[in-house]
Write an enzyme that holds these catalytic residues in place. Structure first.
Site, short mmCIF file in Angstrom:
data_model
loop_
_atom_site.label_atom_id
_atom_site.label_comp_id
_atom_site.label_asym_id
_atom_site.label_seq_id
_atom_site.Cartn_x
_atom_site.Cartn_y
_atom_site.Cartn_z
N SER A 173 19.92 55.35 -14.17
CA SER A 173 18.75 56.23 -14.04
C SER A 173 19.08 57.59 -14.65
O SER A 173 20.22 58.05 -14.57
CB SER A 173 18.40 56.43 -12.56
OG SER A 173 19.42 57.14 -11.91
N ASP A 174 18.09 58.21 -15.28
CA ASP A 174 18.28 59.63 -15.57
C ASP A 174 18.47 60.30 -14.22
O ASP A 174 18.10 59.75 -13.17
CB ASP A 174 17.07 60.21 -16.33
CG ASP A 174 17.45 61.48 -17.09
OD1 ASP A 174 18.48 62.11 -16.75
OD2 ASP A 174 16.72 61.85 -18.03
N TRP A 175 19.09 61.45 -14.21
CA TRP A 175 19.53 62.06 -12.95
C TRP A 175 18.33 62.37 -12.03
O TRP A 175 17.57 63.29 -12.27
CB TRP A 175 20.36 63.31 -13.26
CG TRP A 175 21.82 63.00 -13.43
CD1 TRP A 175 22.86 63.66 -12.81
CD2 TRP A 175 22.45 61.97 -14.23
NE1 TRP A 175 24.07 63.08 -13.17
CE2 TRP A 175 23.85 62.05 -14.02
CE3 TRP A 175 21.98 60.95 -15.05
CZ2 TRP A 175 24.76 61.18 -14.64
CZ3 TRP A 175 22.88 60.09 -15.66
CH2 TRP A 175 24.25 60.21 -15.45
N GLY A 176 18.16 61.54 -11.04
CA GLY A 176 17.04 61.71 -10.12
C GLY A 176 15.80 60.92 -10.50
O GLY A 176 14.76 61.06 -9.86
#
Ligand SMILES: *[C@@H]1O[C@H](CO)[C@@H](O)[C@H](O)[C@H]1NC(C)=O
Ligand SMILES: *[C@@H]1O[C@H](CO)[C@@H](O)[C@H](O)[C@H]1NC(C)=O
Ligand SMILES: *[C@@H]1O[C@H](CO)[C@@H](O)[C@H](O)[C@H]1NC(C)=O
Ligand SMILES: *[C@@H]1O[C@H](CO)[C@@H](O)[C@H](O)[C@H]1NC(C)=O
Ligand SMILES: *[C@@H]1O[C@H](CO)[C@@H](O)[C@H](O)[C@H]1NC(C)=O
Length: 729
Positions: free
Chosen positions: A251-254
């Protein structure tokens, strides 16, 4: 959202088609399967769940498992070098690498970034980028990618990935998919039609998968209303099943939103694990519970871990990999070992060969030992507070050599344009007069005191979490920053030999500048990284003939572009369809100012002859060949008929037969850069894969070759087509 049960997961692995040719996934998978058998579920959960924001030396960290020799995996930004480290290179940005059209330099840049990452013990370097692809000229992060043309971007992705992974680091193709603007990226939906997705946005990711990329990052935005990291069609469906991606999705961060949904969708690693330091882990214990209660099949957890381990083995990280060094600025910022090697060479070569010469009236360039030279504009010097004075390069002070945000690195040094010009001026006995402000009156005074004036202007953009001069990522304007047009006007009004140098994240409207008759030359210097001044001086003084070509179109007016960043809630229907950049100009008959693929040289080239082999395709070719098999080769001769040596990026375009569904007038499907001495001639060859001649059939859900006549073109740009022929299909 409906999800695949464990039965369909089994069906997927049974029908798996191995499309990845260049890397040995089979051995990697067998090692991974063996290691998997030794792990408890708790250990598996630790491999797929980040340890939490700022809990570990890297921007992303996983839990180690000593009994299989697996360290805590270190994931670190970014696409132009290692972020948060000292003694690393700050390479030219992706868009500058793209404008070289030079696969060797692009590959070398990948190798160099891979070597630096490995030297610091980083397992996964978070790049390269082809999302955004750059359909919206004002998109804040377009500069991180290579071009808004999917073919050029795809080749650059593949070469960068092969380079990085040959050096031993796992590459990460990001941001998948539809992350075309910064504003509202965390909530807006990209409603991308299927054919448009396949022929534009997915295309470079397909090349990344084909190149054996170890990991892919799902982006913050939604697609068709569903967050990409929760989107089963986008991850399990398109990426893993259709493209045959065997690595892992992070995942992209968050960008993860649920425990179950993301697991079923095909997410394999959650980063940073918690929600940026809030200790709320959507996986971790929650995933363990969901698996033990049977909500999420054991096979899905095992699949996640197998993919992560296989990628680790794929690039050989189980063999004598350096441990994470104390380089991270989160670790006190002491700096690690110097991993730069001789990488300044490739950094300089790209800073030089990515420069696009747009105008050169009366051959004012190259400079010929001028008696005096005025240097004007704040972009001519390095930020007086230091090149790294602004966190994540979040300001536009001094010369612009990268955008801002997570896709940045600390400059080990930054060679400013004025410094490099002064070094040459000393040798040439040139008197330098400078005005390093953006104040028009001061610029005019300096310019009046010299034979020739060089005025520097720029245009910035970056990632949405930093605001620079009112811009929260996406560009506010396609005009130069700091009233650059006024500065140029003022200089041009007091010096008849004015040269404009532009550092920019993307296209600018140049009409005002071109209206000043004193502007004799325009040098498009992109985002050159640490070797900025040296690369520029090589071109200004003719040590090398310019050979960069535009990786996007420069329009005459803002409204000439097909796409733009969306207001409202940011939702985007992708109504321009296939008609992005030159495809839009061609369709609408709009005259660009400088077309896609354009760039001048200090020499001239002629093109002659065109051979197509075979010139008639066998009717079964579309069925019998792999998508990536070369089915046709096209050759032409390019000759340097000028007076100095130079390199030419020859470009191949194709127009599909009239029996195909409505398609762009012509599309780039090949390019070759050749170095030619004076009078020298070389044959350039374009290898066309089946995919290059196909369109995506939304009903059949496959690539199809239309029957009829394909017109093929080779030329110096998308509008300077020199030779053409017909391929019968
Ligand atoms: C590493 O970077 C630091 C900080 O910029 C600098 O002080 C030091 O001299 C560098 N070390 C080497 C070996 O280049
Ligand atoms: C979005 O929905 C459209 C219309 O149903 C479909 O054609 C397209 O494939 C979807 N896009 C993605 C990326 O799944
Ligand atoms: C996961 O899905 C199940 C139903 O399949 C549901 O009972 C459970 O609450 C979900 N868990 C989470 C954390 O969303
Ligand atoms: C520069 O000037 C010095 C002395 O004024 C002279 O010796 C030298 O030859 C000159 N160099 C060039 C390149 O003209
Ligand atoms: C190179 O060839 C082009 C096209 O034939 C011609 O227009 C040009 O004058 C030639 N240049 C030189 C220097 O002969």
């Amino acid at each position: 959202m409906k999800h695949l049960g464990s039965a369909s997961l089994l069906a997927i692995s049974a029908t798996f088609r191995t499309v990845v040719a260049d890397v040995d996934w089979t051995t990697a998978y067998s090692k991974a399967t063996t290691a998997l058998g030794k792990l408890t579920n708790q250990e598996k959960i630790g491999i797929v769940t980040g340890t939490g924001w700022e809990k570990g030396p890297c921007v992303g960290n996983t839990s180690p498992v000593a009994k299989i020799g697996l360290p805590s995996l270190c994931l670190q930004d970014g696409p132009l070098g290692v972020r948060y480290a000292q003694n690393v290179s700050a390479f030219p940005a992706g868009i500058m690498a793209g404008s070289t059209w030079d696969v060797d330099l692009i590959r070398e840049r990948g190798v160099a970034m891979g070597e630096e990452a490995k030297g610091l013990g980083i397992h996964v370097l978070l790049g390269p980028v082809s999302g955004p692809l750059g359909k919206n000229p004002r998109g804040g992060r377009n500069w991180e990618g290579f071009s808004n043309d999917p073919y050029l971007a795809g080749i650059a992705m593949a070469e960068t990935i092969k380079g990085m992974q040959s050096a031993g680091v796992q590459a990460n193709a990001k941001h998948y998919i539809g992350n075309e603007q910064e504003k509202f990226r965390g909530s807006a939906t990209a409603n991308i039609p299927d054919r448009v997705n396949h022929e534009l946005y997915l295309w470079p990711f397909a090349d990344a998968v084909k190149a054996g990329v170890a990991s892919v990052m799902c982006s913050y935005n939604r697609v068709n209303g569903t967050y990409v990291c929760e989107h089963e069609g986008a991850l399990e469906g398109v990426l893993k099943r259709e493209l045959g991606f065997r690595g892992w999705v992070v995942s992209d961060w968050g960008a993860q939103h649920t425990t179950n949904g993301s697991a079923f969708a095909g997410l394999d690693m959650a980063m940073p694990g918690d929600g940026f330091g809030n200790n709320k882990y959507l996986w971790g214990e929650s995933l363990a519970t969901a698996v033990s209660s049977g909500e999420i099949p054991q096979s899905r957890l095992d699949d996640m871990v197998t993919r992560i381990l296989a990628s680790y083995y794929l690039v050989g990280q189980d063999k004598e990999y350096p441990s994470v060094q104390g380089w991270s600025s989160w670790n006190g910022g002491k700096g690690g070992p110097n991993v730069q090697g001789d990488h300044k060479k490739v950094a300089r070569a790209i800073a030089r060969d990515g420069i696009v010469l747009l105008k050169n009236e009366g051959n004012i360039l190259p400079l010929k030992k001028p008696k005096s030279l005025a240097i004007v504009g704040s972009d001519a010097i390095v930020n007086p507070s230091g090149p790294n004075a602004c966190v994540d390069r979040g300001c536009n002070i001094g010369t612009l050599a990268m955008g801002w945000g997570s896709g940045t690195a600390e400059f080990p040094y930054l060679v400013g344009p004025l410094d490099a010009i002064q070094a040459q001026a000393k040798l040439d006995n040139t008197t330098i007069v400078s005005s390093i402000t953006d104040t028009p009156a001061e610029g005019a005074t300096a310019a009046a005191a010299a034979d020739t004036a060089i005025v520097f202007i720029n245009s910035h953009a970056g990632e949405g979490y930093i605001v620079v001069e009112g811009s929260d990522g996406d560009r506010l304007t396609l005009s130069p920053a700091h009233n650059g047009n006024d500065l140029v006007r003022s200089v041009a009004s007091s010096n008849p030999n004015t040269i404009v140098v532009i550092h920019s994240v993307g296209p600018l409207i140049l009409e005002p500048i071109l209206s000043f008759p004193s502007v004799k030359a325009i040098v498009w210097a992109g985002l050159p990284g640490q070797e900025s001044g040296n690369g520029l001086a090589d071109i200004l003084y003719g040590k090398t003939s310019p050979s960069g070509k535009l990786p996007y179109t420069i329009a005459r007016r803002d409204e000439d572009y097909g796409g733009d960043v969306k207001g409202g809630n940011g939702d985007d229907e992708y109504s321009e369809g296939l008609y992005v950049d030159y495809r839009y100009f061609d369709k609408r008959g709009i005259k660009p100012r400088f077309e896609f693929g354009f760039g001048l040289s200090y020499t001239t080239f002629t093109y002659s002859g065109l051979e197509i082999t075979p010139s008639t395709l066998s009717p079964s070719i579309g069925l019998s060949s792999d998508l990536y098999d070369t089915i046709v080769t096209v050759t032409t001769a390019v000759t340097n008929n000028g007076t100095v040596a130079g390199a030419e990026a020859a470009q191949f375009y194709v127009s599909l037969p009239s029996s195909a569904p409505e398609s762009p007038v012509r599309q780039l499907r090949g390019f070759k850069k050749v170095m030619l001495g004076v009078g020298e001639s070389k044959t350039v060859k374009f290898d066309l894969r089946r995919k290059d001649l196909s369109y995506w059939d939304v009903v059949a859900q496959q690539w199809v070759m239309a029957k009829g006549e394909y017109t093929v073109w080779v030329g110096a740009s998308s509008r300077d087509l020199r030779v053409s022929g017909v391929l019968r299909g």
